[in-house]
Design a protein around this motif. Structure first.
Motif, PDB file in Angstrom:
ATOM      1  N   GLY A 118       0.782  -1.228   0.000  1.00 15.27           N
ATOM      2  CA  GLY A 118       0.000   0.000   0.000  1.00 15.27           C
ATOM      3  C   GLY A 118       0.813   1.277   0.000  1.00 15.27           C
ATOM      4  O   GLY A 118       0.243   2.365   0.001  1.00 15.27           O
ATOM      5  N   ARG A 119       2.158   1.146  -0.011  1.00 13.89           N
ATOM      6  CA  ARG A 119       2.970   2.354   0.091  1.00 13.89           C
ATOM      7  C   ARG A 119       3.712   2.705  -1.194  1.00 13.89           C
ATOM      8  O   ARG A 119       4.482   3.659  -1.221  1.00 13.89           O
ATOM      9  CB  ARG A 119       3.974   2.189   1.231  1.00 13.89           C
ATOM     10  CG  ARG A 119       3.327   2.120   2.598  1.00 13.89           C
ATOM     11  CD  ARG A 119       4.333   1.879   3.700  1.00 13.89           C
ATOM     12  NE  ARG A 119       4.966   0.569   3.585  1.00 13.89           N
ATOM     13  CZ  ARG A 119       5.752   0.024   4.512  1.00 13.89           C
ATOM     14  NH1 ARG A 119       6.008   0.688   5.614  1.00 13.89           N
ATOM     15  NH2 ARG A 119       6.272  -1.177   4.341  1.00 13.89           N
ATOM     16  N   SER A 120       3.512   1.925  -2.242  1.00 16.64           N
ATOM     17  CA  SER A 120       4.197   2.230  -3.499  1.00 16.64           C
ATOM     18  C   SER A 120       3.534   3.423  -4.174  1.00 16.64           C
ATOM     19  O   SER A 120       2.470   3.890  -3.748  1.00 16.64           O
ATOM     20  CB  SER A 120       4.157   1.000  -4.417  1.00 16.64           C
ATOM     21  OG  SER A 120       2.830   0.628  -4.677  1.00 16.64           O
ATOM     22  N   ILE A 121       4.151   3.914  -5.239  1.00  8.39           N
ATOM     23  CA  ILE A 121       3.618   5.103  -5.905  1.00  8.39           C
ATOM     24  C   ILE A 121       2.211   4.818  -6.431  1.00  8.39           C
ATOM     25  O   ILE A 121       1.868   3.685  -6.772  1.00  8.39           O
ATOM     26  CB  ILE A 121       4.540   5.557  -7.054  1.00  8.39           C
ATOM     27  CG1 ILE A 121       4.681   4.449  -8.101  1.00  8.39           C
ATOM     28  CG2 ILE A 121       5.897   5.956  -6.505  1.00  8.39           C
ATOM     29  CD1 ILE A 121       5.458   4.880  -9.321  1.00  8.39           C
ATOM     30  N   LEU A 122       1.398   5.829  -6.457  1.00  3.90           N
ATOM     31  CA  LEU A 122      -0.005   5.669  -6.845  1.00  3.90           C
ATOM     32  C   LEU A 122      -0.124   5.398  -8.342  1.00  3.90           C
ATOM     33  O   LEU A 122       0.622   5.949  -9.165  1.00  3.90           O
ATOM     34  CB  LEU A 122      -0.795   6.920  -6.473  1.00  3.90           C
ATOM     35  CG  LEU A 122      -0.801   7.274  -4.969  1.00  3.90           C
ATOM     36  CD1 LEU A 122      -1.562   8.571  -4.748  1.00  3.90           C
ATOM     37  CD2 LEU A 122      -1.407   6.144  -4.153  1.00  3.90           C
ATOM     38  N   ASP A 231      12.078  -2.213  -0.580  1.00  4.43           N
ATOM     39  CA  ASP A 231      11.194  -2.911   0.344  1.00  4.43           C
ATOM     40  C   ASP A 231      10.140  -3.685  -0.443  1.00  4.43           C
ATOM     41  O   ASP A 231      10.220  -3.800  -1.681  1.00  4.43           O
ATOM     42  CB  ASP A 231      10.573  -1.940   1.347  1.00  4.43           C
ATOM     43  CG  ASP A 231       9.620  -0.942   0.708  1.00  4.43           C
ATOM     44  OD1 ASP A 231       9.270  -1.100  -0.484  1.00  4.43           O
ATOM     45  OD2 ASP A 231       9.214   0.018   1.397  1.00  4.43           O
ATOM     46  N   SER A 232       9.141  -4.220   0.255  1.00  4.71           N
ATOM     47  CA  SER A 232       8.141  -5.063  -0.401  1.00  4.71           C
ATOM     48  C   SER A 232       7.284  -4.300  -1.412  1.00  4.71           C
ATOM     49  O   SER A 232       6.630  -4.898  -2.260  1.00  4.71           O
ATOM     50  CB  SER A 232       7.225  -5.698   0.655  1.00  4.71           C
ATOM     51  OG  SER A 232       6.604  -4.686   1.438  1.00  4.71           O
ATOM     52  N   ASP A 233       7.252  -2.973  -1.332  1.00  7.90           N
ATOM     53  CA  ASP A 233       6.512  -2.138  -2.289  1.00  7.90           C
ATOM     54  C   ASP A 233       7.431  -1.541  -3.344  1.00  7.90           C
ATOM     55  O   ASP A 233       7.057  -0.592  -4.044  1.00  7.90           O
ATOM     56  CB  ASP A 233       5.802  -1.004  -1.551  1.00  7.90           C
ATOM     57  CG  ASP A 233       4.589  -1.485  -0.776  1.00  7.90           C
ATOM     58  OD1 ASP A 233       3.928  -2.425  -1.259  1.00  7.90           O
ATOM     59  OD2 ASP A 233       4.320  -0.955   0.302  1.00  7.90           O
ATOM     60  N   ASN A 234       8.662  -2.082  -3.419  1.00  7.06           N
ATOM     61  CA  ASN A 234       9.661  -1.587  -4.368  1.00  7.06           C
ATOM     62  C   ASN A 234      10.055  -0.137  -4.106  1.00  7.06           C
ATOM     63  O   ASN A 234      10.414   0.610  -5.014  1.00  7.06           O
ATOM     64  CB  ASN A 234       9.160  -1.736  -5.815  1.00  7.06           C
ATOM     65  CG  ASN A 234      10.310  -1.682  -6.815  1.00  7.06           C
ATOM     66  OD1 ASN A 234      11.414  -2.160  -6.524  1.00  7.06           O
ATOM     67  ND2 ASN A 234      10.083  -1.091  -7.969  1.00  7.06           N
ATOM     68  N   ARG A 235       9.940   0.246  -2.833  1.00  4.64           N
ATOM     69  CA  ARG A 235      10.356   1.590  -2.431  1.00  4.64           C
ATOM     70  C   ARG A 235      11.800   1.547  -1.946  1.00  4.64           C
ATOM     71  O   ARG A 235      12.258   0.536  -1.406  1.00  4.64           O
ATOM     72  CB  ARG A 235       9.450   2.101  -1.307  1.00  4.64           C
ATOM     73  CG  ARG A 235       8.008   2.260  -1.724  1.00  4.64           C
ATOM     74  CD  ARG A 235       7.064   2.355  -0.541  1.00  4.64           C
ATOM     75  NE  ARG A 235       7.352   3.519   0.290  1.00  4.64           N
ATOM     76  CZ  ARG A 235       7.699   3.453   1.570  1.00  4.64           C
ATOM     77  NH1 ARG A 235       7.842   2.286   2.169  1.00  4.64           N
ATOM     78  NH2 ARG A 235       7.916   4.552   2.260  1.00  4.64           N
ATOM     79  N   LYS A 373      16.199  -5.280   6.542  1.00  6.58           N
ATOM     80  CA  LYS A 373      16.413  -4.659   5.243  1.00  6.58           C
ATOM     81  C   LYS A 373      17.532  -3.608   5.239  1.00  6.58           C
ATOM     82  O   LYS A 373      18.169  -3.383   4.201  1.00  6.58           O
ATOM     83  CB  LYS A 373      15.114  -4.003   4.752  1.00  6.58           C
ATOM     84  CG  LYS A 373      13.981  -4.998   4.496  1.00  6.58           C
ATOM     85  CD  LYS A 373      12.753  -4.299   3.985  1.00  6.58           C
ATOM     86  CE  LYS A 373      11.595  -5.266   3.765  1.00  6.58           C
ATOM     87  NZ  LYS A 373      11.102  -5.862   5.018  1.00  6.58           N
ATOM     88  N   ALA A 374      17.756  -2.943   6.357  1.00  2.00           N
ATOM     89  CA  ALA A 374      18.758  -1.861   6.381  1.00  2.00           C
ATOM     90  C   ALA A 374      19.985  -2.247   7.180  1.00  2.00           C
ATOM     91  O   ALA A 374      20.610  -1.410   7.818  1.00  2.00           O
ATOM     92  CB  ALA A 374      18.136  -0.592   6.950  1.00  2.00           C
ATOM     93  N   THR A 375      20.336  -3.528   7.167  1.00  4.84           N
ATOM     94  CA  THR A 375      21.493  -3.999   7.914  1.00  4.84           C
ATOM     95  C   THR A 375      22.560  -4.578   6.991  1.00  4.84           C
ATOM     96  O   THR A 375      22.263  -4.992   5.860  1.00  4.84           O
ATOM     97  CB  THR A 375      21.098  -5.071   8.942  1.00  4.84           C
ATOM     98  OG1 THR A 375      20.594  -6.222   8.246  1.00  4.84           O
ATOM     99  CG2 THR A 375      20.031  -4.555   9.894  1.00  4.84           C
TER     100      THR A 375
END
Length: 383
Positions: A118-122, A231-235, A373-375
């Motif tokens: 739900g957080r990827s670009i619209l 991330d999972s939304d390709n962000r 993810k950020a390690t």
């Protein structure tokens, strides 16, 4: 027991005043007279521990006489408890520099949920068209706290023969044990006895163990690698601040890198580029002495880790505490019985069964991996 001087100025606390580490212990609801007695006991104990000559001898005599009264041993126990809490709150620890903190309500596993999707670009929506639905998923990380503790038995003979020196650093020792337990658990999230923790640092998490030695160029490479992940939304993965975690053997090298004013990079063609050291403001250093203690592998001295600095959205590691019991709990076993003619017997006079005096500390804490993810982790084994 250097905390005595601090305690004697603070013991007459108001009812319910917070003490010790963040968010935990609260003083029991007691009257001003009780707190005044606690302060008096602390002052007497301080004289015994720190005074020499005639003054010290008199203080010891007064203490021995006081131990025979009905309430002083319990007041002294209150002093020990406050010394432990003051020590626990002031002792240096490492874990908070690279791991977050949370609380749980009970001993059941707590799920730390990361709502994904739900957080990827619209998406573009045409005229009169239906808005496209998005799927939401959950990533779950489990944290469970456990009860830990220790019991220290003293004997009545030890107290008599040692002129009460057996008590000298008891609270300090127990407080140190609680703090080091937290450091040990947090560090165990990074390494085990066989090396870097590959249940967290693995290909499936996108952070498999690298083999690069700690250099300015390789640290830049690690930051760049994290920035290229999605991330999972390709962000993109955005981390404002990192913590570089190293053992004592890499402290000098890490400081040399982070305190440098310039960075020099040489490409595969031998071309050298000089830039200002952007990492000095982006990366904090945490020197963790527990890394080579836990890690007994051949790469223990060369391993290094990059994790998000605690307090950010993508926390990688966390330590959990039981709500309402976030600080150590110190108790004395009161199994002395009663005098034949009536009246309480001090715990320091020894157990009814075997003349032991037993102190016990309890600490409830747990540790868990969160977001990988950020390690970044490297065993430094490469050339």
């Amino acid at each position: 027991m250097d905390n005595i001087e601090i305690l004697t100025g603070d013991l007459a606390v108001a009812e319910g005043e917070k003490s010790g580490a963040e968010g935990g212990f609260r003083a029991p609801a007691r009257g001003a007279q009780y707190h005044a007695k606690i302060k008096e006991a602390a002052e007497l104990w301080g004289e015994v521990m720190h005074s020499g000559g005639i003054k010290g001898m008199r203080a010891r005599v007064r203490l021995v006489e006081s131990l025979s009264t009905s309430d002083f041993p319990y007041l002294l126990g209150g002093v020990f408890d406050r010394v432990l809490m003051a020590s626990y709150g002031s002792l240096p620890s490492t874990w908070a520099t690279f791991a977050g903190r949370t609380t749980v309500r009970d001993f059941r596993p707590k799920e730390l949920v990361d709502l994904l999707g739900g957080r990827s670009i619209l998406d573009p929506v045409g005229e009169g068209a239906e808005y496209p639905a998005r799927k939401l998923t959950e990533g779950k990380y489990t944290l469970k706290v456990a009860k830990r503790g220790a019991r220290i038995p003293l004997t009545w003979e030890m107290i008599i023969n040692d002129d009460l020196d057996a008590f000298r650093d008891l609270p300090q020792r127990l407080a140190q044990g609680a703090v080091e337990t937290e450091d040990f658990l947090a560090t165990s999230l990074l390494v085990g006895s066989g090396g870097i923790n590959t249940s967290f640092f693995k290909s499936a998490n996108g952070n498999a163990v690298a083999h690069d030695p700690l250099t300015g160029e390789n640290l830049d490479k690690a930051i760049t690698a994290i920035g290229q992940r999605r991330d999972s939304d390709n962000r993109p993965i955005s981390v404002p601040s990192f913590t570089l975690v190293v053992g004592p053997g890499l402290e000098t090298q890490a400081n040399r890198i982070l305190q440098a004013t310039e960075l020099r990079f040489t490409d595969q063609n031998g071309q050298t580029t000089v830039t200002s050291n952007y990492m000095a403001g982006k990366v904090k250093l945490a020197v963790n002495p527990w890394l080579p203690v836990i890690d007994r592998s051949a790469t223990a001295a060369s391993s290094w880790f990059l994790v998000p600095t605690p307090g950010q959205a993508r926390e990688a590691l966390t330590l959990g505490f039981l709500r309402g019991h976030e600080t150590p709990d110190l108790r004395v076993k009161a199994d002395t019985g009663s005098r034949v003619g009536g009246g309480l017997i001090a715990p320091e006079d020894g157990s009814f069964d075997d003349d032991t005096i037993q102190y016990r500390v309890r600490h409830v804490v747990g540790a868990a991996h969160v977001d990988p993810k950020a390690t970044y982790a490297s065993d430094g084994a490469g050339s």
